[in-house]
Design a protein around this motif. Structure first.
Motif, PDB file in Angstrom:
ATOM      1  N   GLY A 164       0.812  -1.204   0.000  1.00 55.99           N
ATOM      2  CA  GLY A 164       0.000   0.000   0.000  1.00 55.99           C
ATOM      3  C   GLY A 164       0.846   1.255   0.000  1.00 55.99           C
ATOM      4  O   GLY A 164       2.082   1.214   0.061  1.00 55.99           O
ATOM      5  N   MET A 165       0.181   2.388  -0.072  1.00 57.77           N
ATOM      6  CA  MET A 165       0.855   3.679  -0.137  1.00 57.77           C
ATOM      7  C   MET A 165       1.762   3.882   1.073  1.00 57.77           C
ATOM      8  O   MET A 165       1.375   3.609   2.202  1.00 57.77           O
ATOM      9  CB  MET A 165      -0.167   4.809  -0.205  1.00 57.77           C
ATOM     10  CG  MET A 165       0.445   6.174  -0.420  1.00 57.77           C
ATOM     11  SD  MET A 165       1.348   6.294  -1.998  1.00 57.77           S
ATOM     12  CE  MET A 165      -0.006   6.102  -3.170  1.00 57.77           C
ATOM     13  N   GLY A 166       2.967   4.375   0.803  1.00 54.75           N
ATOM     14  CA  GLY A 166       3.940   4.628   1.864  1.00 54.75           C
ATOM     15  C   GLY A 166       4.906   3.490   2.094  1.00 54.75           C
ATOM     16  O   GLY A 166       6.016   3.698   2.605  1.00 54.75           O
ATOM     17  N   TRP A 167       4.513   2.271   1.716  1.00 56.90           N
ATOM     18  CA  TRP A 167       5.395   1.111   1.854  1.00 56.90           C
ATOM     19  C   TRP A 167       6.346   1.053   0.663  1.00 56.90           C
ATOM     20  O   TRP A 167       5.951   1.286  -0.477  1.00 56.90           O
ATOM     21  CB  TRP A 167       4.580  -0.180   1.924  1.00 56.90           C
ATOM     22  CG  TRP A 167       3.827  -0.341   3.201  1.00 56.90           C
ATOM     23  CD1 TRP A 167       2.502  -0.071   3.422  1.00 56.90           C
ATOM     24  CD2 TRP A 167       4.341  -0.828   4.451  1.00 56.90           C
ATOM     25  NE1 TRP A 167       2.167  -0.346   4.725  1.00 56.90           N
ATOM     26  CE2 TRP A 167       3.267  -0.812   5.374  1.00 56.90           C
ATOM     27  CE3 TRP A 167       5.592  -1.263   4.868  1.00 56.90           C
ATOM     28  CZ2 TRP A 167       3.418  -1.223   6.698  1.00 56.90           C
ATOM     29  CZ3 TRP A 167       5.749  -1.681   6.175  1.00 56.90           C
ATOM     30  CH2 TRP A 167       4.671  -1.655   7.078  1.00 56.90           C
ATOM     31  N   HIS A 168       7.600   0.699   0.934  1.00 59.20           N
ATOM     32  CA  HIS A 168       8.601   0.699  -0.127  1.00 59.20           C
ATOM     33  C   HIS A 168       9.801  -0.142   0.291  1.00 59.20           C
ATOM     34  O   HIS A 168       9.979  -0.455   1.463  1.00 59.20           O
ATOM     35  CB  HIS A 168       9.056   2.133  -0.431  1.00 59.20           C
ATOM     36  CG  HIS A 168       9.625   2.836   0.763  1.00 59.20           C
ATOM     37  ND1 HIS A 168       8.829   3.477   1.693  1.00 59.20           N
ATOM     38  CD2 HIS A 168      10.906   3.017   1.204  1.00 59.20           C
ATOM     39  CE1 HIS A 168       9.579   4.008   2.643  1.00 59.20           C
ATOM     40  NE2 HIS A 168      10.853   3.742   2.368  1.00 59.20           N
ATOM     41  N   ALA A 199      11.083   6.427  -1.926  1.00 64.44           N
ATOM     42  CA  ALA A 199      10.108   5.888  -0.974  1.00 64.44           C
ATOM     43  C   ALA A 199       8.692   5.923  -1.539  1.00 64.44           C
ATOM     44  O   ALA A 199       7.791   5.286  -0.996  1.00 64.44           O
ATOM     45  CB  ALA A 199      10.166   6.665   0.341  1.00 64.44           C
ATOM     46  N   MET A 200       8.496   6.696  -2.600  1.00 65.02           N
ATOM     47  CA  MET A 200       7.212   6.700  -3.287  1.00 65.02           C
ATOM     48  C   MET A 200       7.222   5.588  -4.341  1.00 65.02           C
ATOM     49  O   MET A 200       8.263   5.030  -4.666  1.00 65.02           O
ATOM     50  CB  MET A 200       6.965   8.066  -3.936  1.00 65.02           C
ATOM     51  CG  MET A 200       6.986   9.224  -2.958  1.00 65.02           C
ATOM     52  SD  MET A 200       6.505  10.799  -3.708  1.00 65.02           S
ATOM     53  CE  MET A 200       7.873  11.063  -4.853  1.00 65.02           C
ATOM     54  N   HIS A 201       6.071   5.264  -4.861  1.00 66.87           N
ATOM     55  CA  HIS A 201       5.990   4.208  -5.867  1.00 66.87           C
ATOM     56  C   HIS A 201       6.345   4.796  -7.233  1.00 66.87           C
ATOM     57  O   HIS A 201       5.501   4.928  -8.122  1.00 66.87           O
ATOM     58  CB  HIS A 201       4.596   3.580  -5.879  1.00 66.87           C
ATOM     59  CG  HIS A 201       4.262   2.868  -4.612  1.00 66.87           C
ATOM     60  ND1 HIS A 201       3.073   2.196  -4.401  1.00 66.87           N
ATOM     61  CD2 HIS A 201       4.980   2.717  -3.457  1.00 66.87           C
ATOM     62  CE1 HIS A 201       3.067   1.663  -3.176  1.00 66.87           C
ATOM     63  NE2 HIS A 201       4.201   1.975  -2.596  1.00 66.87           N
ATOM     64  N   SER A 259      11.693  -3.942   3.915  1.00 68.27           N
ATOM     65  CA  SER A 259      10.804  -2.849   3.531  1.00 68.27           C
ATOM     66  C   SER A 259      10.835  -1.751   4.594  1.00 68.27           C
ATOM     67  O   SER A 259      11.325  -1.936   5.709  1.00 68.27           O
ATOM     68  CB  SER A 259       9.374  -3.349   3.332  1.00 68.27           C
ATOM     69  OG  SER A 259       8.877  -3.903   4.544  1.00 68.27           O
ATOM     70  N   ALA A 260      10.286  -0.599   4.220  1.00 75.60           N
ATOM     71  CA  ALA A 260      10.172   0.543   5.127  1.00 75.60           C
ATOM     72  C   ALA A 260       8.851   1.244   4.837  1.00 75.60           C
ATOM     73  O   ALA A 260       8.178   0.962   3.846  1.00 75.60           O
ATOM     74  CB  ALA A 260      11.351   1.496   4.944  1.00 75.60           C
ATOM     75  N   TYR A 261       8.483   2.171   5.727  1.00 73.69           N
ATOM     76  CA  TYR A 261       7.214   2.885   5.570  1.00 73.69           C
ATOM     77  C   TYR A 261       7.402   4.339   5.925  1.00 73.69           C
ATOM     78  O   TYR A 261       8.087   4.682   6.899  1.00 73.69           O
ATOM     79  CB  TYR A 261       6.134   2.278   6.477  1.00 73.69           C
ATOM     80  CG  TYR A 261       4.835   3.033   6.455  1.00 73.69           C
ATOM     81  CD1 TYR A 261       3.895   2.806   5.444  1.00 73.69           C
ATOM     82  CD2 TYR A 261       4.531   3.988   7.424  1.00 73.69           C
ATOM     83  CE1 TYR A 261       2.710   3.507   5.394  1.00 73.69           C
ATOM     84  CE2 TYR A 261       3.347   4.698   7.390  1.00 73.69           C
ATOM     85  CZ  TYR A 261       2.439   4.446   6.363  1.00 73.69           C
ATOM     86  OH  TYR A 261       1.257   5.156   6.323  1.00 73.69           O
ATOM     87  N   VAL A 262       6.791   5.215   5.118  1.00 70.21           N
ATOM     88  CA  VAL A 262       6.754   6.640   5.429  1.00 70.21           C
ATOM     89  C   VAL A 262       5.335   7.127   5.169  1.00 70.21           C
ATOM     90  O   VAL A 262       4.679   6.705   4.204  1.00 70.21           O
ATOM     91  CB  VAL A 262       7.788   7.429   4.593  1.00 70.21           C
ATOM     92  CG1 VAL A 262       7.494   7.337   3.109  1.00 70.21           C
ATOM     93  CG2 VAL A 262       7.858   8.873   5.033  1.00 70.21           C
ATOM     94  N   ASP A 263       4.852   7.968   6.049  1.00 70.02           N
ATOM     95  CA  ASP A 263       3.501   8.483   5.917  1.00 70.02           C
ATOM     96  C   ASP A 263       3.445   9.481   4.780  1.00 70.02           C
ATOM     97  O   ASP A 263       4.058  10.542   4.838  1.00 70.02           O
ATOM     98  CB  ASP A 263       3.074   9.144   7.235  1.00 70.02           C
ATOM     99  CG  ASP A 263       1.613   9.562   7.226  1.00 70.02           C
ATOM    100  OD1 ASP A 263       0.913   9.267   6.238  1.00 70.02           O
ATOM    101  OD2 ASP A 263       1.171  10.186   8.218  1.00 70.02           O
ATOM    102  N   LEU A 264       2.711   9.125   3.727  1.00 69.93           N
ATOM    103  CA  LEU A 264       2.557  10.008   2.573  1.00 69.93           C
ATOM    104  C   LEU A 264       1.181  10.668   2.559  1.00 69.93           C
ATOM    105  O   LEU A 264       0.846  11.387   1.638  1.00 69.93           O
ATOM    106  CB  LEU A 264       2.795   9.231   1.267  1.00 69.93           C
ATOM    107  CG  LEU A 264       4.184   8.614   1.090  1.00 69.93           C
ATOM    108  CD1 LEU A 264       4.245   7.816  -0.196  1.00 69.93           C
ATOM    109  CD2 LEU A 264       5.238   9.712   1.089  1.00 69.93           C
TER     110      LEU A 264
END
Length: 343
Positions: free
Chosen positions: A104-108, A208-210, A338-343
């Motif tokens: 999902g969004m934010g995951w990369h 970090a964005m898709h 993987s990592a996550y950032v709040d977008l």
């Protein structure tokens, strides 16, 4: 959902807020470590107080990054950070990105900017982690061992279960840290590549964005000696020259596959290293670090992996990087995070 809330509260409470649980688009949990915003000066000697690139996404500064506490497994084509698992291996660069972004969004896939921030933080704070770099144990502390999940051969351990080593195998030297950045399996990471020796990045932490990180993506940028970003192929960009001792240079004199300790990278005469290159751990800010090895192939496109594997002994570590494989490479000693950032 109540079970998730209870688990999240327990994880955050026991770690003093350093760890948390984040659900993906299917409501499945991953154990994550919170990394607060850093300035370049926090982790690079003599640097400015500019925000570190890992905390700038699409022009917006982020107060937190969330990094997988553990090397990832894969379930239903999605990456998960869970303890005491056999990490997923034998996958390509693009598969690692896809499994991460499917959440999902934010995951990369962990990016180079994030990898650099972690490595430089460890160095600055004197917590360079040990790990499974000597067939189930650490080469410098043989009593430190993980739980076997895979045999390298008939008599020696290969992979160990995620997070099964002692606190010294975490990036901050505590059980609240990020595990297995030294050894166990190499990890693919994104936003960085070589093309015929030219260093190319996705600027800041935009990887970090898709976004498109493909072979022909127009998002890749090369770096000039003054730190400015330009189109790949621009004359005079920074490169890794394939001499017996790898050096940062503006031209290629030798194509090859050398390796050297990261701390011992050489520098073309008259060249000054811009801050962005040190902040992204593309060149050491000093030689006060371990013998983490830097591996190079400056022929064609090469995608990076970090950390070393169960057999790399003193050459494994948070600054160990291999730029030797193609995006289709895979191996039993190659996984991802993987990592996550709040977008």
């Amino acid at each position: 959902m109540m079970n998730y809330d209870m688990l999240k509260l327990a994880v955050e409470g026991l770690s003093g807020g350093k760890n948390t649980i984040i659900l993906d688009d299917r409501g499945m949990p991953s154990f994550m470590v919170r990394v607060p915003k850093l300035r370049n000066s926090d982790i690079v000697a003599g640097a400015t107080q500019n925000t570190h690139p890992a905390f700038i996404v699409d022009g917006v500064e982020k107060d937190l990054l969330h990094i997988s506490k553990y090397q990832n497994i894969v379930k239903d084509d999605r990456a998960y950070s869970l303890p005491l698992m056999d990490p997923r291996v034998s996958l390509t660069y693009d598969q690692a990105r896809t499994f991460s972004e499917n959440k999902g969004m934010g995951w990369h896939l962990l990016t180079n900017a994030e990898r650099a921030a972690l490595a430089l933080w460890c160095k600055k704070n004197g917590t360079m982690p040990r790990g499974n770099n000597n067939y189930g144990s650490d080469h410098s502390a043989a009593h430190e061992r993980g739980i076997k999940t895979h045999m390298a051969d008939a008599t020696r351990i290969g992979r160990v279960a995620t997070g099964s080593g002692p606190a010294s195998w975490a990036h901050d030297g505590t059980t609240d840290g990020i595990y297995d950045l030294n050894g166990n399996v190499w990890e693919w990471f994104g936003g960085y590549r070589l093309v015929d020796g030219e260093i190319q990045i996705i600027p800041y932490n935009n990887a970090a964005m898709h976004v498109n990180q493909g072979v022909d993506s127009t998002l890749w940028k090369a770096i000039m000696p003054d730190g400015s970003l330009v189109d790949p192929g621009t004359p005079g960009t920074l490169k890794y020259d394939g001499t017996s001792t790898i050096r940062l240079a503006t031209s290629i004199t030798t194509t090859g596959t050398p390796s050297t300790a990261f701390k011992d990278l050489a520098l073309e005469s008259g060249l000054e290293v811009p801050e962005i290159v040190k902040a992204l751990a593309l060149y050491p800010d000093d030689n006060n670090m371990d013998g983490d090895r830097f591996y190079l192939n400056n022929d064609g496109e090469r995608l990076p992996r970090l950390g070393g594997s169960w057999a790399h002994t003193s050459t494994a570590g948070v600054f160990a990087v291999s730029l030797g494989g193609t995006r289709s490479s895979s191996a039993a000693g190659l996984g991802f995070r993987s990592a996550y950032v709040d977008l």
